[in-house]
Design a protein around this motif. Structure first.
Motif, PDB file in Angstrom:
ATOM      1  N   PHE A 194      -5.784   4.559  -6.313  1.00  0.00           N
ATOM      2  CA  PHE A 194      -6.740   5.224  -5.436  1.00  0.00           C
ATOM      3  C   PHE A 194      -7.103   6.309  -6.361  1.00  0.00           C
TER       4      PHE A 194
ATOM      5  N   CYS B  70     -11.137   3.158  -5.408  1.00  0.00           N
ATOM      6  CA  CYS B  70     -10.199   2.847  -6.141  1.00  0.00           C
ATOM      7  C   CYS B  70     -10.596   2.540  -7.743  1.00  0.00           C
TER       8      CYS B  70
ATOM      9  N   PHE C 288      -3.991   4.107   5.866  1.00  0.00           N
ATOM     10  CA  PHE C 288      -2.501   3.965   5.886  1.00  0.00           C
ATOM     11  C   PHE C 288      -1.803   3.488   7.266  1.00  0.00           C
TER      12      PHE C 288
ATOM     13  N   VAL D   5     -11.747   3.228   0.760  1.00  0.00           N
ATOM     14  CA  VAL D   5     -10.958   4.123  -0.089  1.00  0.00           C
ATOM     15  C   VAL D   5     -11.573   3.761  -1.555  1.00  0.00           C
TER      16      VAL D   5
ATOM     17  N   CYS E  10      -4.567   8.055  -0.583  1.00  0.00           N
ATOM     18  CA  CYS E  10      -5.054   7.170   0.712  1.00  0.00           C
ATOM     19  C   CYS E  10      -5.049   8.012   1.567  1.00  0.00           C
TER      20      CYS E  10
ATOM     21  N   ILE F  15       0.754  -1.320  -0.094  1.00  0.00           N
ATOM     22  CA  ILE F  15       0.111  -0.034  -0.054  1.00  0.00           C
ATOM     23  C   ILE F  15       0.989   1.204  -0.166  1.00  0.00           C
TER      24      ILE F  15
END
Length: 204
Positions: free
Chosen positions: A180, A161, A189, A159, A184, A126
Motif C-alpha cells: 500500500f 498500491c 481492513f 486503496v 491500509c 491483508i
C-alpha cells in the motif's frame, strides 16, 4: 542505490543495470530490460558507497511484464547469505501482521495504454502495509494500482498500491503481491475481516 544483476551465459558474464523495487532478507524485486534465464543462479550487486559493493546469490522466482519493454523480476536469496546491513533503512516493515480475510471478494484496477483495466480478484491476505490477491489478469509493474474490498456494488476503498511480487498459481491464475502507498484505511481492513459492512463508516 546503483544496482546490477549478473549471471553466466555461454562462457561470458552478462551484467545489467536494474531498478530496485523491493529488498528484504528473503529476496528482492527488480525492473529490468534483460531477464536472466530461470534455470541458473544470478548475483544481485548493490552499491553501498565508496569502494563497497554487496553481491548476493539469488535465483529467479517469477517475472511479469512491466511495460515499456521491461519486466518485473522477483528474486529469492539463498539461505543464510544475506548481508543484514544491506537493508539498513530499507527493511520492509509491515504495519500489521498479515491476516486471512473473511471477505475475499475484491477488485483490482490499473491504467494500461490509456484505458482502465478492472479485474475481479480474490483477497488472500491483508495487513496495514499491503495485501495479496489471486487474479487472472497480470497488472503492469510500473502502474499505480487501486484495490477495493467487498462484494460487487458494495466495495470499500480504493486503496492505492504498487506491485511488489507476482507468481504463478493454479491454472491461469496469478498471486499478486501489493504494497500500500501509506497504510491500509481502517474501514477497508475491517470490511476484509468481516467486522463491518462495506457501506458503513467509510468517512473514518
Amino acid at each position: 542505490m546503483v544496482t546490477r544483476l549478473s549471471w553466466e551465459e555461454e562462457g561470458r558474464t552478462e551484467s545489467h543495470l536494474v531498478s530496485l523495487w523491493k529488498l528484504d532478507e528473503e529476496g528482492a524485486a527488480v525492473m529490468t530490460e534483460t531477464v536472466p534465464p530461470g534455470d541458473r543462479s544470478v548475483l544481485l550487486h548493490v552499491d553501498l558507497g565508496p569502494s563497497r559493493v554487496a553481491s548476493v546469490p539469488a535465483r529467479v522466482d517469477s517475472q511479469a511484464a512491466g511495460g515499456f519493454g521491461r519486466a518485473l523480476v522477483s528474486l529469492k536469496f539463498a539461505p543464510a547469505v544475506f548481508p543484514m546491513d544491506l537493508v539498513s533503512g530499507r527493511r520492509e516493515r509491515r504495519a500489521w501482521r498479515r491476516q486471512r480475510p473473511r471477505e475475499k471478494a475484491a477488485v483490482l484496477s490499473w491504467v494500461s495504454k490509456n484505458s482502465t483495466v478492472t479485474a475481479r480478484v480474490e483477497l488472500r491476505d491483508i495487513g496495514g502495509g499491503g495485501a495479496a490477491v489471486v487474479s487472472q489478469e497480470r497488472p503492469l509493474g510500473e502502474a499505480s494500482l487501486w484495490l477495493w474490498v467487498g462484494r460487487e456494488g458494495n466495495e470499500a476503498g480504493p486503496v492505492e498500491c504498487r506491485l511488489v511480487g507476482l507468481e504463478a498459481a493454479a491454472g491461469d491464475m496469478h498471486v499478486v503481491r501489493l504494497a500500500f502507498v501509506g497504510l491500509c484505511p481502517i474501514h477497508v481492513f475491517e470490511v476484509a475481516m468481516g467486522l463491518r459492512g462495506a457501506g458503513a463508516g467509510q468517512d473514518c
